[in-house]
Design an enzyme around this catalytic site. Structure first.
Site, PDB file in Angstrom:
ATOM      1  CE1 TYR A 173       1.072  -5.881  -6.662  1.00  0.00           C
ATOM      2  CE2 TYR A 173      -1.244  -6.448  -6.773  1.00  0.00           C
ATOM      3  CZ  TYR A 173      -0.165  -5.968  -6.062  1.00  0.00           C
ATOM      4  OH  TYR A 173      -0.327  -5.581  -4.757  1.00  0.00           O
ATOM      5  CB  ALA A 204      -0.934   0.011   1.212  1.00  0.00           C
ATOM      6  CG  ASN A 229      -6.831  -3.238  -5.991  1.00  0.00           C
ATOM      7  OD1 ASN A 229      -6.353  -2.189  -6.437  1.00  0.00           O
ATOM      8  ND2 ASN A 229      -6.615  -3.654  -4.755  1.00  0.00           N
ATOM      9  CD  GLU A 258      -6.597 -14.600  -2.639  1.00  0.00           C
ATOM     10  OE1 GLU A 258      -6.534 -15.796  -2.941  1.00  0.00           O
ATOM     11  OE2 GLU A 258      -7.057 -14.181  -1.574  1.00  0.00           O
TER      12      GLU A 258
HETATM   13  C1  LIG Z   1      -2.242  -0.028  -5.699  1.00  0.00           C
HETATM   14  C2  LIG Z   1      -1.273   0.977  -5.055  1.00  0.00           C
HETATM   15  C3  LIG Z   1      -0.330   0.247  -4.123  1.00  0.00           C
HETATM   16  C4  LIG Z   1      -0.472   1.660  -6.184  1.00  0.00           C
HETATM   17  O1  LIG Z   1       0.462   2.544  -5.560  1.00  0.00           O
HETATM   18  P1  LIG Z   1       1.172   3.709  -6.415  1.00  0.00           P
HETATM   19  O2  LIG Z   1       2.412   4.108  -5.696  1.00  0.00           O
HETATM   20  O3  LIG Z   1       0.188   4.774  -6.732  1.00  0.00           O
HETATM   21  O4  LIG Z   1       1.543   2.942  -7.766  1.00  0.00           O
HETATM   22  P2  LIG Z   1       2.650   3.404  -8.830  1.00  0.00           P
HETATM   23  O5  LIG Z   1       2.723   4.912  -8.897  1.00  0.00           O
HETATM   24  O6  LIG Z   1       3.923   2.684  -8.576  1.00  0.00           O
HETATM   25  O7  LIG Z   1       1.963   2.870 -10.184  1.00  0.00           O
HETATM   26  C5  LIG Z   1       2.693   2.138 -11.127  1.00  0.00           C
HETATM   27  C6  LIG Z   1       1.744   1.807 -12.274  1.00  0.00           C
HETATM   28  O8  LIG Z   1       0.660   0.992 -11.820  1.00  0.00           O
HETATM   29  C7  LIG Z   1      -0.562   1.365 -12.482  1.00  0.00           C
HETATM   30  N1  LIG Z   1      -1.491   1.975 -11.525  1.00  0.00           N
HETATM   31  C8  LIG Z   1      -1.271   2.247 -10.218  1.00  0.00           C
HETATM   32  N2  LIG Z   1      -2.389   2.773  -9.650  1.00  0.00           N
HETATM   33  C9  LIG Z   1      -3.318   2.816 -10.629  1.00  0.00           C
HETATM   34  C10 LIG Z   1      -4.673   3.269 -10.662  1.00  0.00           C
HETATM   35  N3  LIG Z   1      -5.295   3.765  -9.571  1.00  0.00           N
HETATM   36  N4  LIG Z   1      -5.332   3.173 -11.828  1.00  0.00           N
HETATM   37  C11 LIG Z   1      -4.742   2.693 -12.940  1.00  0.00           C
HETATM   38  N5  LIG Z   1      -3.434   2.252 -12.976  1.00  0.00           N
HETATM   39  C12 LIG Z   1      -2.763   2.321 -11.825  1.00  0.00           C
HETATM   40  C13 LIG Z   1      -0.139   2.380 -13.541  1.00  0.00           C
HETATM   41  O9  LIG Z   1       0.222   1.670 -14.710  1.00  0.00           O
HETATM   42  C14 LIG Z   1       1.074   3.006 -12.888  1.00  0.00           C
HETATM   43  O10 LIG Z   1       1.952   3.613 -13.810  1.00  0.00           O
HETATM   44  P3  LIG Z   1       1.659   5.147 -14.283  1.00  0.00           P
HETATM   45  O11 LIG Z   1       1.393   5.956 -13.060  1.00  0.00           O
HETATM   46  O12 LIG Z   1       2.936   5.517 -14.975  1.00  0.00           O
HETATM   47  O13 LIG Z   1       0.459   5.077 -15.167  1.00  0.00           O
HETATM   48  C15 LIG Z   1      -2.076   2.070  -4.289  1.00  0.00           C
HETATM   49  O14 LIG Z   1      -3.080   2.600  -5.124  1.00  0.00           O
HETATM   50  C16 LIG Z   1      -2.702   1.569  -3.005  1.00  0.00           C
HETATM   51  O15 LIG Z   1      -2.086   1.651  -1.950  1.00  0.00           O
HETATM   52  N6  LIG Z   1      -3.976   1.074  -3.084  1.00  0.00           N
HETATM   53  C17 LIG Z   1      -4.696   0.625  -1.901  1.00  0.00           C
HETATM   54  C18 LIG Z   1      -4.098  -0.628  -1.323  1.00  0.00           C
HETATM   55  C19 LIG Z   1      -4.190  -1.784  -2.297  1.00  0.00           C
HETATM   56  O16 LIG Z   1      -5.210  -2.035  -2.918  1.00  0.00           O
HETATM   57  N7  LIG Z   1      -3.075  -2.521  -2.417  1.00  0.00           N
HETATM   58  C20 LIG Z   1      -2.976  -3.689  -3.271  1.00  0.00           C
HETATM   59  C21 LIG Z   1      -3.564  -4.865  -2.564  1.00  0.00           C
HETATM   60  S1  LIG Z   1      -3.311  -6.355  -3.486  1.00  0.00           S
END
Ligand SMILES: CC(C)(COP(=O)(O)OP(=O)(O)OC[C@H]1O[C@@H](n2cnc3c(N)ncnc32)[C@H](O)[C@@H]1OP(=O)(O)O)[C@@H](O)C(=O)NCCC(=O)NCCS
Length: 156
Positions: free
Chosen positions: A122, A78, A116, A111
């Site tokens: 991933y 996260a 999401n 998982e």
């Molecule tokens: C999912 C999560 C960890 C992504 O964190 P983040 O630091 O924003 O991700 P990144 O900036 O490294 O993103 C890398 C790539 O992933 C994809 N991505 C990440 N978040 C995205 C979103 N909300 N929608 C679409 N693509 C997304 C994009 O391809 C992105 O590249 P880009 O920004 O150049 O387009 C964050 O949104 C989060 O904490 N979510 C809630 C917790 C969660 O669901 N965790 C996963 C549980 S399995």
């Protein structure tokens, strides 16, 4: 004080820092966030590694993995809402791969709830679908989602 993104391995004293992201980072709908006692319990198990991300010296995100023999599982990942779309999760995931390889894992799996956006991250990091549990997640908003298992081989 160093600026920019820093990722490091954390210890028991850092669980509170991980909880900052835990509380803010997971949507309440699905109850995916762990409590501090749950995190402490998991962290006390062998093979569990915590990686912490800091941006400009502020807590920004974390990953928790468990490695058993040659299999690593990403338990939690996260990033704080105010720090998203800056590549922090991607950097954490790269660190996860490195930590798992160091622990002699040859595969990483996780998982994720269907729908999401983390799945996009991933899959771009080489994880592919290997399994699906139908209607595994039930949100408090009435929504129902499959759980998808993703996996990839790790390069040593
Ligand atoms: C999912 C999560 C960890 C992504 O964190 P983040 O630091 O924003 O991700 P990144 O900036 O490294 O993103 C890398 C790539 O992933 C994809 N991505 C990440 N978040 C995205 C979103 N909300 N929608 C679409 N693509 C997304 C994009 O391809 C992105 O590249 P880009 O920004 O150049 O387009 C964050 O949104 C989060 O904490 N979510 C809630 C917790 C969660 O669901 N965790 C996963 C549980 S399995």
């Amino acid at each position: 004080m160093s600026g920019g993104l820093l990722i490091r391995e954390g210890g028991t004293a850092d669980l509170g820092e991980a909880m900052v992201t835990m509380v803010e980072g997971f949507p309440a709908t699905f109850g995916e966030a762990w409590t501090l006692p749950q995190l402490e319990g998991a962290f006390s198990l062998p093979g569990v590694t915590l990686l912490l991300a800091r941006m400009d010296d502020q807590p920004a995100g974390f990953a928790l993995i468990r490695t058993v023999l040659d299999e690593a599982e990403l338990l939690l990942l996260a990033v704080r809402p105010g720090q998203r779309r800056r590549g922090i999760a991607r950097s954490l995931l790269t660190a996860v791969f490195g930590a798992a390889v160091t622990l002699k894992a040859t595969h990483l799996h996780l998982e994720v709830r269907d729908g999401n956006p983390a799945r996009i991250l991933y899959e771009s990091a080489g994880l592919g679908e290997v399994g699906r549990r139908r209607a595994y997640y039930r949100g408090n908003d009435g929504s129902v989602h499959d759980a998808i298992t993703l996996s990839r081989r790790l390069d040593s």
